[in-house]
Design a protein around this motif. Structure first.
Motif, mmCIF file in Angstrom:
data_model
loop_
_atom_site.group_PDB
_atom_site.id
_atom_site.type_symbol
_atom_site.label_atom_id
_atom_site.label_comp_id
_atom_site.label_asym_id
_atom_site.label_seq_id
_atom_site.Cartn_x
_atom_site.Cartn_y
_atom_site.Cartn_z
ATOM 1 N N VAL A 1 23.474 -14.116 59.758
ATOM 2 C CA VAL A 1 22.482 -15.063 59.181
ATOM 3 C C VAL A 1 21.420 -14.314 58.530
ATOM 4 C CG1 VAL A 1 20.411 -16.566 59.776
ATOM 5 C CG2 VAL A 1 22.762 -16.774 61.156
ATOM 6 N N ILE A 2 20.963 -14.552 57.477
ATOM 7 C CA ILE A 2 20.075 -13.707 56.284
ATOM 8 C C ILE A 2 18.853 -14.438 55.903
ATOM 9 C CG2 ILE A 2 19.758 -12.548 54.178
ATOM 10 C CD1 ILE A 2 22.943 -12.045 54.300
ATOM 11 N N GLU A 3 17.681 -14.038 56.245
ATOM 12 C CA GLU A 3 16.368 -14.255 56.033
ATOM 13 C C GLU A 3 16.240 -14.317 54.438
ATOM 14 O OE1 GLU A 3 14.923 -16.398 58.009
ATOM 15 O OE2 GLU A 3 16.113 -15.741 59.585
ATOM 16 N N PRO A 4 15.416 -15.289 53.841
ATOM 17 C CA PRO A 4 15.035 -15.070 52.396
ATOM 18 C C PRO A 4 14.550 -13.561 51.982
ATOM 19 C CG PRO A 4 14.332 -17.242 52.962
ATOM 20 C CD PRO A 4 14.933 -16.387 54.262
ATOM 21 N N ILE A 5 13.633 -13.093 52.933
ATOM 22 C CA ILE A 5 13.086 -11.908 52.488
ATOM 23 C C ILE A 5 14.075 -10.606 52.489
ATOM 24 C CG2 ILE A 5 12.714 -11.153 54.905
ATOM 25 C CD1 ILE A 5 9.958 -9.884 54.261
ATOM 26 N N GLU A 6 15.133 -10.892 52.762
ATOM 27 C CA GLU A 6 16.276 -9.951 52.835
ATOM 28 C C GLU A 6 17.099 -10.224 51.217
ATOM 29 O OE1 GLU A 6 17.905 -8.920 57.089
ATOM 30 O OE2 GLU A 6 17.748 -10.903 56.715
ATOM 31 N N VAL A 7 16.976 -11.169 50.735
ATOM 32 C CA VAL A 7 17.692 -11.717 49.550
ATOM 33 C C VAL A 7 16.772 -11.303 48.256
ATOM 34 C CG1 VAL A 7 18.725 -13.543 48.217
ATOM 35 C CG2 VAL A 7 18.701 -13.444 50.796
ATOM 36 N N GLN A 8 17.388 -10.380 47.511
ATOM 37 C CA GLN A 8 16.430 -10.152 46.225
ATOM 38 C C GLN A 8 16.591 -11.285 45.322
ATOM 39 O OE1 GLN A 8 17.778 -6.180 44.678
ATOM 40 N NE2 GLN A 8 17.838 -5.246 46.801
ATOM 41 N N ASP A 9 17.943 -11.793 44.869
ATOM 42 C CA ASP A 9 18.245 -12.769 44.118
ATOM 43 C C ASP A 9 19.469 -13.055 44.100
ATOM 44 O OD1 ASP A 9 17.527 -14.775 42.350
ATOM 45 O OD2 ASP A 9 17.267 -13.271 40.384
ATOM 46 N N PHE A 10 19.928 -14.281 43.664
ATOM 47 C CA PHE A 10 21.213 -14.656 43.353
ATOM 48 C C PHE A 10 21.362 -15.838 42.532
ATOM 49 C CE2 PHE A 10 20.995 -16.780 47.214
ATOM 50 C CZ PHE A 10 21.956 -17.907 47.168
ATOM 51 N N GLU A 11 22.660 -15.716 41.943
ATOM 52 C CA GLU A 11 22.904 -17.145 41.210
ATOM 53 C C GLU A 11 24.563 -17.268 41.313
ATOM 54 O OE1 GLU A 11 23.391 -18.977 36.576
ATOM 55 O OE2 GLU A 11 22.597 -16.988 37.025
ATOM 56 N N VAL A 12 25.006 -18.596 41.954
ATOM 57 C CA VAL A 12 26.369 -18.733 41.996
ATOM 58 C C VAL A 12 26.777 -19.482 40.820
ATOM 59 C CG1 VAL A 12 28.002 -20.211 43.590
ATOM 60 C CG2 VAL A 12 25.986 -19.394 44.380
ATOM 61 N N SER A 13 28.005 -19.174 40.217
ATOM 62 C CA SER A 13 28.401 -19.695 39.089
ATOM 63 C C SER A 13 29.799 -20.480 39.414
ATOM 64 C CB SER A 13 28.845 -18.645 37.963
ATOM 65 O OG SER A 13 29.726 -17.530 38.738
ATOM 66 N N TRP A 14 30.230 -21.394 38.793
ATOM 67 C CA TRP A 14 31.405 -22.217 38.983
ATOM 68 C C TRP A 14 32.109 -22.244 37.627
ATOM 69 C CZ3 TRP A 14 31.238 -28.372 39.703
ATOM 70 C CH2 TRP A 14 32.564 -28.767 39.888
ATOM 71 N N SER A 15 33.553 -21.724 38.045
ATOM 72 C CA SER A 15 34.201 -21.429 36.641
ATOM 73 C C SER A 15 35.650 -21.875 37.017
ATOM 74 C CB SER A 15 34.659 -19.910 36.436
ATOM 75 O OG SER A 15 35.410 -19.913 35.458
ATOM 76 N N LEU B 1 21.158 -7.835 48.118
ATOM 77 C CA LEU B 1 20.561 -7.825 49.341
ATOM 78 C C LEU B 1 19.801 -6.626 49.837
ATOM 79 C CD1 LEU B 1 23.149 -9.387 51.590
ATOM 80 C CD2 LEU B 1 21.585 -10.606 50.475
ATOM 81 N N THR B 2 18.666 -6.530 50.560
ATOM 82 C CA THR B 2 18.501 -5.346 51.410
ATOM 83 C C THR B 2 19.616 -4.591 51.831
ATOM 84 O OG1 THR B 2 17.708 -6.385 53.319
ATOM 85 C CG2 THR B 2 16.120 -6.177 51.553
ATOM 86 N N PHE B 3 19.402 -3.302 52.196
ATOM 87 C CA PHE B 3 20.445 -2.449 52.957
ATOM 88 C C PHE B 3 21.023 -3.151 54.205
ATOM 89 C CE2 PHE B 3 21.886 1.704 54.234
ATOM 90 C CZ PHE B 3 22.917 2.065 53.092
ATOM 91 N N MET B 4 22.470 -3.491 54.030
ATOM 92 C CA MET B 4 22.852 -4.141 55.331
ATOM 93 C C MET B 4 24.302 -3.355 55.581
ATOM 94 S SD MET B 4 22.186 -8.035 54.839
ATOM 95 C CE MET B 4 20.456 -8.699 54.986
ATOM 96 N N PRO B 5 24.505 -2.238 56.160
ATOM 97 C CA PRO B 5 25.588 -1.578 56.723
ATOM 98 C C PRO B 5 26.555 -2.545 57.487
ATOM 99 C CG PRO B 5 23.899 -0.098 56.832
ATOM 100 C CD PRO B 5 23.361 -1.543 56.514
ATOM 101 N N GLU B 6 26.025 -3.473 58.346
ATOM 102 C CA GLU B 6 26.751 -4.066 59.290
ATOM 103 C C GLU B 6 27.582 -5.224 58.716
ATOM 104 O OE1 GLU B 6 23.035 -2.808 61.055
ATOM 105 O OE2 GLU B 6 23.487 -4.122 59.169
ATOM 106 N N LEU B 7 27.345 -5.594 57.278
ATOM 107 C CA LEU B 7 27.963 -6.522 56.673
ATOM 108 C C LEU B 7 29.359 -6.298 56.105
ATOM 109 C CD1 LEU B 7 27.760 -9.683 55.872
ATOM 110 C CD2 LEU B 7 26.730 -8.904 53.462
ATOM 111 N N TYR B 8 30.454 -7.080 56.441
ATOM 112 C CA TYR B 8 31.772 -6.582 56.160
ATOM 113 C C TYR B 8 32.604 -7.687 55.495
ATOM 114 C CZ TYR B 8 35.817 -3.281 56.716
ATOM 115 O OH TYR B 8 36.715 -2.499 56.501
ATOM 116 N N PRO B 9 33.544 -7.479 54.342
ATOM 117 C CA PRO B 9 34.441 -8.381 54.175
ATOM 118 C C PRO B 9 35.158 -9.265 55.058
ATOM 119 C CG PRO B 9 34.788 -6.494 52.693
ATOM 120 C CD PRO B 9 33.796 -6.242 53.912
#
Length: 824
Positions: free
Chosen positions: A626-640, A759-767
């Motif tokens: 679970v990620i809080e907005p403060i940890e998100v720099q920005d993003f945009e989802v594209s649909w192709s 995102l901000t630094f998140m070493p615990e996040l994995y594919p």
């Protein structure tokens, strides 16, 4: 909330051969790490080479380990160095690269088509514990066996997660829908095959009882029997579906499919062949099997016959004064061949499951017929190992007991299917039965030897309780290879049933010169008792509804088809040339994982991990962050719609590239459409938007059949039909093909929607994990994670995540757009 002080950090340790483990953390300048699913992860970094202290210290393939910290130190990467500093003129920043522990698989080569590889994989399938219910067909054990025996990868360092149990239950509905459509799909594939002029898989005999339709006036029992004989001979000689159509067309025109004893001048028989023109004696030509064989011999010599019109190929053999007359019979001949192929390979009274392409009786009959045609094959042990040029020669230059079994099995089945040479190995390859049972079962094997490992002789039973056919034993007259004198059951020590052959008792005996059976042969009026079915195939699980649904075909991850050029080359290349046919192991393993619907990668500690990609969180198989907005720099989802697939097809293909070395000519040969069309005929790797079960099974959407059809029609109206055709080496069997198609179809749909989320630094996040941002009502599946860092006054620590399968956490579910997370 607790007031955490974030202090990002990176540590790098390198295990060198000369200097042991060294900590280079204090000299780190910057770096970037990319962790992937279904691929090799990488880590590139720069070091301040003060006083050139790193010159010549490290070597490629030294181990490297990385730790990162957001709140606490965690190990995030283990791998091998690729590029290291060797010599620098002055102190400066040096750049190093590395790959994760899967580099071992990326640069490890093997030959999947060698007999040793095939036997190892088959044994792994047989050793796999049979689970109750559904399973992955033993493929987990195959992967673990290959890792352990080929690479030396410790089994404790490989972790393969099970497929969620509830997934099987839901997808079973989809599989049933696909299975129900296979007959129609098969007709379409066969039509394509015939139009391409390509070969058909299998060489089973034709059964005239399968000719139940109307064939343009060729409908008498005699005509149908003769058509079945022509078809059977064509298949036994290695002819294609197209070749059989040409032969039956010719016989329709020449004789009306009647074995005539008269004709123009001295023309006789089904093909009106003339003894005076060298086609054979009158007695020989009046034998339908002989005359059909002579026709195919001539047809096979016609250059470019597959590029000719069918009637032109007929004319190339017959040289008729009315060449176009053959064309009028194309439709009825094609219909006959279609029905003969659907009818399978043998007498339906045998009541056996379609485990292979033939019955035990057909195998024994093939052996007797062959020895009758070639009565002077010498016994010899001169040709060691499995030599395809020897086995396929007509007649072979010589055979011993085990190579005789190989040669007959090959002619009956169209492939060796890993059948080894040497009698003791063949016994281990078989299902063990008593000698008494084997001698009463046509096509079973009987063995001589003091112990299973000490077996030194093998022959084939004719089913009368005492007679056998094989290569030489004491008293065999008048030839070394052929039908041998009867022997008591006490002479033999062991019996066995070959895989992929449907054995039965009460099947009758073989035919000798027009007389059915031998003295004491089992009567065809006796009750039929089924002895072996597909349940004996390695990897087949009788409790698995998918195995039951798609038949008795084993899930074998190695193709041993004789018409695969790589298979022949694997047996021929030896010594200094042995590696010519080897291929990287990693792509092979990737296809095995795909066939069981798993993604894979290197774990932080270097272990290999594989998991089911739970794109939408439907199955509870994915970890969530679970990620809080403060940890998100920005993003945009594209649909192709570049990734849009409406119809996913999967077939097997030869291991390696499409260009293969032909040892017979010394040239590079391209894999022809013949091979691919053969695979397409039998593939169950078909998933499309037209199956209502797709929406429930793969995306959790409950729709009626009418709603599902309307939804599929709307997709095709907007985007058109978007087929994707994947040729995956290493996949054999209906279940493997179906599961691979499901996996690829679902992945393509998920990958329509992509974004890179900084995102901000998140070493615990994995594919393989899911990220959820409740404030945005958003969830997505993580496909790639990239950590980047830089030390110094303008330093930074960032994480960027490539995502797929975005979904709403709440609200109305919608697939084209944002579907609902969890399929709710």
């Amino acid at each position: 909330m607790p007031n955490f002080v974030l202090a990002p950090g990176v540590k790098v340790y390198i295990a060198t051969e000369k200097h042991g483990i060294i900590d280079v953390s204090d000299d780190l300048v910057e770096g970037s790490m990319t962790r992937r699913s279904d691929g090799v992860s990488s880590f590139s970094f720069s070091l301040q080479n003060v006083r050139r202290k790193y010159d010549g210290v490290m070597s490629p393939n030294d181990r490297v380990a990385v730790q990162m910290k957001r709140l606490k130190w965690v190990q995030v990467y283990t791998g091998y160095l690729n590029k290291v500093p060797l010599v620098t003129a002055w102190p400066r920043v040096v750049h190093l690269t590395s790959s994760c522990s899967l580099k071992r698989l990326q640069y490890w080569y093997w030959d999947s088509h060698s007999e040793a590889s095939q036997m190892m994989v088959r044994q792994a399938l047989e050793d796999a514990a049979k689970e109750s219910g559904v399973s992955d067909g033993g493929m987990t054990n195959v992967v673990l066996t290959i890792l352990k025996k080929v690479v030396g990868w410790p089994e404790s360092k490989a972790h393969i997660a099970k497929i969620p149990g509830n997934w099987y239950k839901v997808v079973e509905t989809l599989a049933k829908q696909i299975n129900a459509e296979l007959d129609d799909a098969d007709k379409i594939a066969r039509t394509l095959l015939e139009s391409l002029g390509t070969a058909s898989v299998g060489v089973g005999g034709g059964d005239a009882s399968s000719l139940t339709g109307e064939y343009g006036g060729f409908n008498s029992s005699e005509q149908k029997k003769n058509a079945a004989t022509i078809y059977s001979v064509g298949k036994q000689r290695g002819g294609s579906t197209r070749d059989c159509i040409i032969a039956i067309m010719t016989a329709m025109q020449e004789s009306g499919l009647v074995n005539l004893d008269h004709g123009d001048r001295d023309s006789i028989g089904l093909f009106q062949q003339r003894p005076s023109q060298g086609w054979g004696t009158k007695a020989e030509i009046m034998n339908p099997e002989y005359s059909a064989g002579k026709f195919f011999e001539a047809l096979f010599k016609v250059k470019n016959r597959n590029s000719m019109e069918l009637w032109e190929a007929c004319q190339a053999v017959q040289r008729s004064g009315l060449p176009r007359a053959y064309a009028q019979h194309e439709k009825p001949a094609t219909a006959m061949v279609r029905d003969l192929e659907k009818g399978g390979g043998g007498d339906k009274s045998l009541n056996s499951k379609p485990q292979g392409t033939s019955s035990g009786l057909a195998l024994a009959q093939t052996a007797v017929n062959y020895c009758s045609k070639y009565p002077n094959i010498p016994y010899t042990q001169k040709y060691g190992g499995t030599q395809m040029d020897v086995l396929t020669a007509n007649p072979p230059p010589g055979l011993d007991c085990s190579s005789f079994v190989q040669a007959m099995y090959l002619r009956t089945m169209g492939s060796l299917y890993s059948l080894p040479r040497v009698a003791a190995d063949q016994y281990a390859f078989c299902k063990s039965v008593s000698v008494e049972t084997a001698l009463k079962t046509p096509g079973a094997l009987v063995f001589k030897g003091g112990s299973p490992s000490g077996i030194y002789h093998v022959e084939m039973s004719l089913g009368d309780g005492k007679s056998t056919v094989g290569a030489h034993r004491a008293g065999a007259k008048p030839h070394d290879v052929g039908v041998n004198p009867p022997s008591s059951a006490s002479y033999w020590d062991y019996g066995g049933f070959l895989p992929r052959i449907a054995y039965t008792t009460g099947a009758g005996g073989v035919i000798f010169e027009g007389t059915t059976g031998v003295e004491g042969a089992a009567s065809s009026t006796e009750p039929v008792v089924e002895l072996v079915t597909g349940a004996d195939a390695p990897g087949y699980n009788p409790d698995d509804p998918f195995d039951k649904m798609f038949g008795d075909n084993a899930w074998l991850p190695i193709s041993t088809a004789e018409n695969d050029p790589n298979y022949a080359m694997a047996q021929m290349l030896a010594g200094p040339r042995a590696l010519l046919n080897d291929q990287p192991l990693l792509p092979y393993l990737k296809n095995l994982f795909n066939s069981t619907m798993r993604s894979f990668s290197s774990a932080p500690n270097g272990d290999l991990i594989a998991w089911y990609p739970d794109y939408y969180g439907m199955w509870g198989a994915a970890a969530k962050m679970v990620i809080e907005p403060i940890e998100v720099q920005d993003f945009e989802v594209s649909w192709s719609d570049d990734y849009m697939v409406t119809h996913q097809f999967v077939v097997t293909s030869p291991q390696g590239s499409t260009n293969t070395f032909d040892p017979a000519t010394g040239t590079i040969q391209a894999i022809t459409q013949d091979y691919l069309a053969q695979a397409a005929i039998f593939t169950t790797g078909v998933v499309s938007v037209d199956f209502p079960g797709v929406w429930k099974a793969l995306f959790g959407m409950d729709m009626t059949e009418k709603q599902a059809k309307a939804y599929a029609d709307s997709i095709k109206k907007r985007f058109g039909a978007r087929p994707d055709y994947q040729q995956l080496p290493g996949l054999v069997g209906p279940k493997a093909q179906l599961f691979a198609a499901i996996f690829l179809f679902m992945r393509q749909f998920a990958y329509q929607y992509q974004a890179s989320v900084p995102l901000t630094f998140m070493p615990e996040l994995y594919p393989g994990m899911l990220i959820q941002i409740p404030a945005f009502n958003f969830q997505a599946y993580v496909t790639t994670v990239t950590h980047s860092f830089k030390f110094g006054p303008d330093g930074y620590f960032n994480t960027a995540v490539n995502i797929a399968a975005p979904a709403r956490l709440t609200g109305d579910k919608k697939l084209l757009g944002l579907p609902m997370a969890g399929g709710q």
